[in-house]
Scaffold this motif. Sequence first.
Motif, mmCIF file in Angstrom:
data_model
loop_
_atom_site.group_PDB
_atom_site.id
_atom_site.type_symbol
_atom_site.label_atom_id
_atom_site.label_comp_id
_atom_site.label_asym_id
_atom_site.label_seq_id
_atom_site.Cartn_x
_atom_site.Cartn_y
_atom_site.Cartn_z
ATOM 1 N N PRO A 20 7.611 2.400 -14.499
ATOM 2 C CA PRO A 20 7.012 1.422 -15.137
ATOM 3 C C PRO A 20 7.545 0.534 -16.326
ATOM 4 N N GLU A 21 8.760 1.441 -16.715
ATOM 5 C CA GLU A 21 9.598 0.636 -17.763
ATOM 6 C C GLU A 21 10.588 -0.437 -17.321
ATOM 7 N N ILE A 22 10.531 -0.476 -15.722
ATOM 8 C CA ILE A 22 11.376 -1.712 -15.481
ATOM 9 C C ILE A 22 10.707 -2.947 -15.458
ATOM 10 N N PHE A 23 9.302 -2.867 -15.421
ATOM 11 C CA PHE A 23 8.367 -4.070 -15.777
ATOM 12 C C PHE A 23 8.493 -4.357 -17.015
ATOM 13 N N MET A 50 13.335 -9.049 -20.722
ATOM 14 C CA MET A 50 14.680 -9.820 -20.518
ATOM 15 C C MET A 50 14.189 -11.219 -20.198
ATOM 16 N N GLU A 51 13.166 -11.304 -19.402
ATOM 17 C CA GLU A 51 12.690 -12.889 -19.090
ATOM 18 C C GLU A 51 12.532 -13.604 -20.454
ATOM 19 N N PHE A 52 11.833 -13.112 -21.326
ATOM 20 C CA PHE A 52 11.208 -13.438 -22.743
ATOM 21 C C PHE A 52 12.680 -13.929 -23.434
ATOM 22 N N LEU A 53 13.596 -13.195 -23.616
ATOM 23 C CA LEU A 53 14.854 -13.476 -24.323
ATOM 24 C C LEU A 53 15.850 -14.461 -23.474
ATOM 25 N N TYR A 54 15.650 -14.590 -22.154
ATOM 26 C CA TYR A 54 16.188 -15.355 -21.326
ATOM 27 C C TYR A 54 15.836 -16.740 -21.778
ATOM 28 N N ALA A 66 0.814 -1.315 0.005
ATOM 29 C CA ALA A 66 -0.104 0.084 0.112
ATOM 30 C C ALA A 66 0.871 1.265 -0.105
ATOM 31 N N LYS A 67 2.080 1.186 0.808
ATOM 32 C CA LYS A 67 2.997 2.367 0.760
ATOM 33 C C LYS A 67 3.971 2.373 -0.649
ATOM 34 N N MET A 68 4.539 1.229 -0.800
ATOM 35 C CA MET A 68 5.748 1.234 -2.018
ATOM 36 C C MET A 68 4.871 0.835 -3.336
ATOM 37 N N GLY A 69 3.822 0.144 -3.395
ATOM 38 C CA GLY A 69 3.218 -0.194 -4.754
ATOM 39 C C GLY A 69 2.987 1.008 -5.650
ATOM 40 N N PRO A 70 2.613 2.346 -5.490
ATOM 41 C CA PRO A 70 2.424 3.344 -6.500
ATOM 42 C C PRO A 70 3.941 3.898 -6.693
ATOM 43 N N TYR A 71 4.835 3.715 -5.868
ATOM 44 C CA TYR A 71 6.140 3.977 -6.123
ATOM 45 C C TYR A 71 6.674 3.177 -7.357
ATOM 46 N N TYR A 72 6.368 1.777 -7.170
ATOM 47 C CA TYR A 72 7.209 0.712 -7.874
ATOM 48 C C TYR A 72 6.372 0.772 -9.376
ATOM 49 N N THR A 73 4.991 0.967 -9.331
ATOM 50 C CA THR A 73 4.248 0.789 -10.474
ATOM 51 C C THR A 73 4.164 2.014 -11.423
ATOM 52 N N LYS A 74 4.027 3.205 -10.868
ATOM 53 C CA LYS A 74 3.973 4.495 -11.449
ATOM 54 C C LYS A 74 5.251 5.099 -11.712
ATOM 55 N N ALA A 75 6.266 4.835 -10.651
ATOM 56 C CA ALA A 75 7.404 5.883 -11.022
ATOM 57 C C ALA A 75 8.450 5.098 -12.137
#
Length: 50
Positions: free
Chosen positions: A22-25, A31-35, A11-20
């Motif tokens: 998003p290109e990481i995901f 990278m997972e597909f290529l691996y 609840a505290k960190m989710g918006p930071y990781y998903t909105k700040a």
Amino acid sequence: MAGRLFTNWWAKMGPYYTKAYPEIFVGLGIMEFLYYKLSYGGKKAVKNSK
């Protein structure tokens, strides 16, 4: 207990990781597909035949 802890953390960190960053995901998905393609050649597991 662990579920509630994760829920509170997300609840505290989710918006930071998903909105700040998003290109990481997207990058992780690519990278997972290529691996997978490099490691397994895109082939499904072959059964051992005797």
